[in-house]
Design a protein around this motif. Structure first.
Motif, short mmCIF file in Angstrom:
data_model
loop_
_atom_site.label_atom_id
_atom_site.label_comp_id
_atom_site.label_asym_id
_atom_site.label_seq_id
_atom_site.Cartn_x
_atom_site.Cartn_y
_atom_site.Cartn_z
N VAL A 151 4.16 6.78 -1.85
CA VAL A 151 4.19 5.33 -0.94
C VAL A 151 2.81 4.67 -1.61
O VAL A 151 3.01 3.36 -1.40
CB VAL A 151 3.60 5.62 1.06
CG1 VAL A 151 2.15 6.73 0.62
CG2 VAL A 151 3.83 4.73 1.51
N GLU A 152 1.54 4.72 -2.08
CA GLU A 152 0.64 3.98 -2.81
C GLU A 152 1.46 3.40 -4.02
O GLU A 152 0.92 2.37 -3.70
CB GLU A 152 -0.64 5.43 -3.51
CG GLU A 152 -1.38 5.92 -2.58
CD GLU A 152 -0.72 7.08 -1.90
OE1 GLU A 152 0.32 7.53 -2.24
OE2 GLU A 152 -1.38 8.15 -1.25
N ALA A 319 -9.49 -4.88 -2.17
CA ALA A 319 -8.58 -5.30 -1.72
C ALA A 319 -7.17 -3.86 -1.57
O ALA A 319 -6.60 -4.44 0.14
CB ALA A 319 -7.55 -6.16 -2.59
N GLY A 320 -7.60 -3.19 -1.78
CA GLY A 320 -7.21 -1.96 -1.47
C GLY A 320 -7.39 -1.13 0.41
O GLY A 320 -6.57 -0.25 0.22
N PHE A 321 -8.57 -1.37 0.44
CA PHE A 321 -9.36 -0.92 1.12
C PHE A 321 -8.45 -1.91 2.95
O PHE A 321 -9.17 -2.16 3.70
CB PHE A 321 -10.27 -0.11 1.67
CG PHE A 321 -10.86 0.72 0.57
CD1 PHE A 321 -10.65 1.52 1.54
CD2 PHE A 321 -11.12 0.57 -0.40
CE1 PHE A 321 -10.87 2.90 1.06
CE2 PHE A 321 -11.24 1.87 -1.18
CZ PHE A 321 -11.07 3.30 -0.49
N GLY A 328 -1.56 5.47 3.63
CA GLY A 328 -1.72 6.30 2.54
C GLY A 328 -3.49 6.42 1.80
O GLY A 328 -4.07 5.81 2.34
N ARG A 329 -3.91 6.26 0.63
CA ARG A 329 -4.66 6.42 -0.34
C ARG A 329 -5.00 5.06 -1.23
O ARG A 329 -4.35 4.58 -1.78
CB ARG A 329 -4.52 7.30 -1.42
CG ARG A 329 -4.45 9.08 -0.69
CD ARG A 329 -3.97 10.00 -1.86
NE ARG A 329 -5.28 10.61 -2.56
CZ ARG A 329 -5.31 10.68 -3.85
NH1 ARG A 329 -4.49 10.44 -4.33
NH2 ARG A 329 -6.23 11.04 -4.20
N VAL A 333 -4.55 2.53 -4.09
CA VAL A 333 -3.79 1.00 -4.07
C VAL A 333 -4.96 0.58 -5.42
O VAL A 333 -4.11 -0.80 -5.86
CB VAL A 333 -3.80 0.69 -3.09
CG1 VAL A 333 -2.97 -0.49 -2.54
CG2 VAL A 333 -2.81 1.81 -1.80
N GLY A 334 -6.38 0.45 -4.81
CA GLY A 334 -6.96 0.24 -4.98
C GLY A 334 -7.40 -0.21 -6.72
O GLY A 334 -7.07 -0.52 -7.81
#
Lengths: 404, 404
Positions: A151-152, A319-321, A328-329, A333-334
């Protein structure tokens, strides 16, 4: 036939052979030390490029052409493996990551440059070079690690495609500003609409038109004809995307997405994969060759470069957070958004060519591109190995030792 | 990265897509009317070329480069399928066919031109353009028909490779004469020795060095790495052949021959075949595009062209019958040697560029190339269908209708 390239053909064949061998050897070496193969291919590029061996000229037009074909094929392949429904199911998350991941690095990069006493336009160009993730590098790392369907990964892929489109809009706007043209809200909106509208239109038309077209082709042709036709349609869609103001790779990805649910996706993917073995490493080697490690020797370039690297990494991790509701984790992503690769270099190149960036700032931006591109793959690999999920990296290593 | 081809890349991708689709459609169409697919690909080239649609410029350097990669891959593939022992077993026959097939067309072509009142040097160049068979076209036709392993095919293949090497020697000598350089018996002998010596050396070295090298590679790498390494070695051998004064395609063929007996030949062939599906049709389309059908409108060019066509066909058919002790079908060998393809065009181009051929004689030579190239495939097909041997053409047609 023509004498234009008569002397050039053997030289190009030699360079192709060397690129293939170097990419393969360095890629296998990278996997030996449990890193994604793409890292080895990028290093092969640095090795062959002007800053070390001086064998490859990153400015030669054939290398550029082959590299572009490589990244178009790569994104077509990634599209063929991407389920649109799953991609849309993380659509909100991806859009948030993309927008924050463009805005924060741009703002921070601009601020850092102004702080260091650089003029306004120069700071804008440097900030713009921080915005877009290199979707090619990220997708290849995830694919090397066998994690393309996590999913990430879907979020990273969606966000990277979106920020590639945003990046192109910014590039168009910056190019106009740099050449002294008028930048109006209307022209920006139009460029944005064209870029995003194309993707949506391509996927919609593709979903409707592709299945009957392929049923027809399957009646008249052979499997390898289907693969060739699929590739041709992928190339055409890439060209159409470019013509509509979007990017070649965005069009190729959209074409892959449109094919993915059809019964022939696997036939096309098989045919295209072989071609990818040839063209895709050329892309990564050409990206590596465009990076000049000698820029690391200039102290001022290093200082600004260090600051740009810090905000480039921080901006994408933030941005990932950003999508706080995403379960998801977020760190994966970041980190997945960090590599700037060829997109950052294109910005820097545009600025340099227009005379807005001087050699020093160009070197800083290059250093930023180099570090973000090379840091992300091993960190991503470590994060994915440490976390939950299918332990595909062990399988990958086993694959390496066994041999058919 | 570079701006040299920045605008060019989408245009090239578009052209590639159109070439792939046109070649595939025309190739399938040719097979529908029971002709070799390559005929359709050549016709696709004429269609897209400057004399009809004007979509493809045969002088563009990228098309030349892609076409050259295509023919190098094709000859590498053919080499991978060719048993050196079987080739050597018809060696005497092949050498005879090659030598007679060079000498007779050259002498007749020269005589025809002198008869028509053309000057000496011009007649030499026109005669030289009649000498060399296009091994690419012949090999592809035999492969399309599934007859690559027939004894006649082995003779044609061997003779075509030999006369390609002879053709290059003649081209070197003629180029020197045309530019006013001194042509001595010593320099001719040296060029000849280098050209033939390379093939022998490559096959010998390859037989010794390739098996241990591939055992090593098999221990460290994956199957697709083997295919990539095999291709890289094929490209390198092609470049070495060129550097030694022989031809790229002769080197590629020699590399394939060296790989053929190893356990990995099939792995390499599988990987290279996919790449061939992409590059090889580009070669035939580029050959087709270089043929200008408008030349058929000039009466004087047509007269000389008609005479050249007659001696071009007669000369190779005579060559097929020259090895009187050969027990295979001599007419098949002779017809197999007829197509002049790109080799004849290169001669004509060299003469035109040096100012030795005028536009009229260039058109005549082009007409000769066109007719010999297009006449041979259907005649060869008819001869092979009529004669004894595995009825593979029926199987080929069946393959076409069924579909996976």
């Amino acid at each position: 036939m023509t004498n234009v390239a008569a002397d050039g053909v053997p030289a190009v064949l030699l360079a192709l052979a060397v690129i293939l061998v170097a990419a393969k050897l360095m890629g296998e070496l990278a996997e030996r030390v449990r890193q994604p193969a793409v890292l080895g291919e990028l290093l092969a590029g640095i090795l062959l490029g002007p800053s070390l061996l001086g064998f490859l000229d990153p400015a030669s037009s054939w290398l550029h052409l082959f590299g572009e074909i490589g990244v178009v094929i790569l994104l077509f392949q990634i599209g063929l493996e991407t389920d649109l429904k799953r991609l849309l199911s993380v659509g909100g998350v991806a859009v948030t990551v993309a927008i924050v991941g463009v805005a924060v690095p741009f703002a921070l990069g601009y601020a850092v440059c102004r702080m260091m006493g650089l003029p306004d336009l120069e700071s804008v160009v440097a900030g713009a070079a921080l915005t877009a993730t290199s979707v090619g590098i990220t997708a290849r790392v995830l694919s090397d690690l066998g994690r393309l369907h996590d999913v990430e990964s879907q979020v990273v892929l969606g966000a990277a495609v979106i920020d590639d489109v945003i990046g192109l809009v910014i590039l168009a706007v910056v190019s106009r500003a740099v050449t002294g043209g008028a930048v109006t809200a209307g022209s920006v909106a139009l460029t944005t609409a064209a870029a995003f509208g194309f993707v949506i239109a391509a996927v919609l038309v593709g979903r409707v038109a592709v299945p009957p077209l392929f049923r027809l082709l399957a009646r008249i042709g052979r499997p390898e004809s289907l693969a060739t036709m699929g590739l041709a349609i992928g190339l055409l869609t890439a060209v159409l995307a470019h013509a509509a103001g979007s990017a070649l790779i965005v069009g190729a990805f959209a074409a892959g997405l449109a094919f993915q649910p059809t019964a022939h996706a696997e036939t096309i993917a098989r045919g295209v994969t072989r071609l990818g073995h040839f063209f895709v490493p050329i892309f990564f080697v050409s990206v590596g060759a465009a990076v000049d490690v000698r820029t690391l020797g200039d102290p001022r370039a290093l200082t600004i470069g260090g600051l740009l690297i810090a905000v480039a990494i921080a901006g994408k991790v933030v941005a990932g957070f950003a999508p706080v509701w995403f379960r998801g984790r977020k760190l994966v992503v970041g980190v997945g958004m960090i590599p700037r690769g060829e997109v950052g270099l294109i910005f820097a190149q545009t600025g340099l060519a227009a005379g807005v960036l001087d050699g020093g700032l160009f070197a800083s931006v290059t250093a930023m591109v180099m570090v973000t591109t090379f840091v992300a793959p091993p960190v991503l690999k470590a994060l994915l190995a440490a976390g939950p999920g299918r332990p595909r990296d062990a399988g990958g290593a086993a694959e390496l030792v066994t041999e058919a």
